[in-house]
Design a protein around this motif. Structure first.
Motif, PDB file in Angstrom:
ATOM      1  N   TYR A  32     156.094  63.913  49.071  1.00  0.00           N
ATOM      2  CA  TYR A  32     155.962  62.673  49.886  1.00  0.00           C
ATOM      3  C   TYR A  32     157.163  61.829  49.918  1.00  0.00           C
ATOM      4  CZ  TYR A  32     151.084  64.135  49.341  1.00  0.00           C
ATOM      5  OH  TYR A  32     149.663  64.766  49.563  1.00  0.00           O
ATOM      6  N   ASN A  39     154.545  52.618  52.049  1.00  0.00           N
ATOM      7  CA  ASN A  39     154.543  53.182  52.976  1.00  0.00           C
ATOM      8  C   ASN A  39     154.941  54.596  53.123  1.00  0.00           C
ATOM      9  OD1 ASN A  39     152.652  50.987  53.992  1.00  0.00           O
ATOM     10  ND2 ASN A  39     154.660  49.966  54.496  1.00  0.00           N
ATOM     11  N   PHE A  77     144.232  61.304  43.609  1.00  0.00           N
ATOM     12  CA  PHE A  77     143.720  60.972  44.692  1.00  0.00           C
ATOM     13  C   PHE A  77     142.698  62.083  45.140  1.00  0.00           C
ATOM     14  CE2 PHE A  77     147.690  58.966  45.026  1.00  0.00           C
ATOM     15  CZ  PHE A  77     147.448  57.776  45.468  1.00  0.00           C
ATOM     16  N   THR A  81     145.631  63.401  51.716  1.00  0.00           N
ATOM     17  CA  THR A  81     145.834  62.248  52.630  1.00  0.00           C
ATOM     18  C   THR A  81     146.438  61.091  51.860  1.00  0.00           C
ATOM     19  OG1 THR A  81     143.734  61.467  52.486  1.00  0.00           O
ATOM     20  CG2 THR A  81     144.530  63.087  54.311  1.00  0.00           C
ATOM     21  N   ARG A  83     144.597  58.674  50.777  1.00  0.00           N
ATOM     22  CA  ARG A  83     143.697  57.364  51.088  1.00  0.00           C
ATOM     23  C   ARG A  83     142.860  57.059  50.049  1.00  0.00           C
ATOM     24  NH1 ARG A  83     142.198  60.402  56.703  1.00  0.00           N
ATOM     25  NH2 ARG A  83     144.010  60.189  57.787  1.00  0.00           N
ATOM     26  N   ILE A  84     142.398  57.896  49.329  1.00  0.00           N
ATOM     27  CA  ILE A  84     141.348  57.468  48.359  1.00  0.00           C
ATOM     28  C   ILE A  84     141.798  57.667  46.788  1.00  0.00           C
ATOM     29  CG2 ILE A  84     138.832  57.152  47.460  1.00  0.00           C
ATOM     30  CD1 ILE A  84     137.982  58.049  50.270  1.00  0.00           C
ATOM     31  N   THR A  85     142.214  56.595  45.917  1.00  0.00           N
ATOM     32  CA  THR A  85     142.386  57.044  44.519  1.00  0.00           C
ATOM     33  C   THR A  85     141.204  57.356  43.948  1.00  0.00           C
ATOM     34  OG1 THR A  85     142.386  54.501  44.197  1.00  0.00           O
ATOM     35  CG2 THR A  85     144.603  55.589  44.614  1.00  0.00           C
ATOM     36  N   GLY A 107     138.492  54.979  44.857  1.00  0.00           N
ATOM     37  CA  GLY A 107     139.058  53.670  45.452  1.00  0.00           C
ATOM     38  C   GLY A 107     139.051  52.310  44.796  1.00  0.00           C
TER      39      GLY A 107
END
Length: 144
Positions: A32, A39, A77, A81, A83-85, A107
């Motif tokens: 990543y 971001n 995560f 994606t 999105r959710i830790t 999260g």
């Protein structure tokens, strides 16, 4: 000679089987790139980069400073994606010393969170339940 062939078959073939199964069982690694605000970014504009791999059902992201390659944080995560830790979170200073550590559940901060100074002394210990601060203790006056 026949005896040596039998020994080779008895040891070499199982060894090859173990090596080949280890190669195929390796998990996929993700790469990543992030901008200064964390971001997602392309490689050319990245300030940070991270590597991710699945570990115990969660994606473990290790985030590094792109300039000097030091570890910034480790975060888990629910999937790739990001999105959710979920799971252990740890952050580190430029010297590699731990700055903070705590746990996320779906999260939200959950359980004990600890913050350290640059010398490794505990500054703060807080307890969260469902992302709500329940209790906090600050530490001052330690001797150097």
């Amino acid at each position: 000679m026949n005896y040596q062939n039998q020994i080779m078959k008895a040891f070499v073939f199982p060894l090859l089987l173990i090596i080949s199964s280890a190669c195929f069982s390796q998990s996929k690694e993700f790469l990543y790139y992030f901008d200064k605000d964390l971001n997602m970014a392309d490689e050319a504009h990245a300030v940070f980069y991270g590597t991710g791999a699945y570990e115990n059902g969660l994606l473990k992201l290790m985030l590094y400073n792109n300039k000097d390659r030091h570890l910034i944080m480790i975060e888990h995560f629910t999937d790739s994606t990001l999105r959710i830790t979920d799971g252990l979170f740890s952050s580190f200073n430029a010297k590699g010393n731990k700055e903070s550590e705590g746990n996320f559940t779906n999260g939200k901060r959950d359980g004990d969170w600890v913050t350290w100074d640059e010398n490794g002394h505990v500054l703060d210990s807080s307890f969260y339940e469902n992302d709500q601060l329940e209790n906090s203790k600050s530490f001052f006056g330690y001797s150097k």
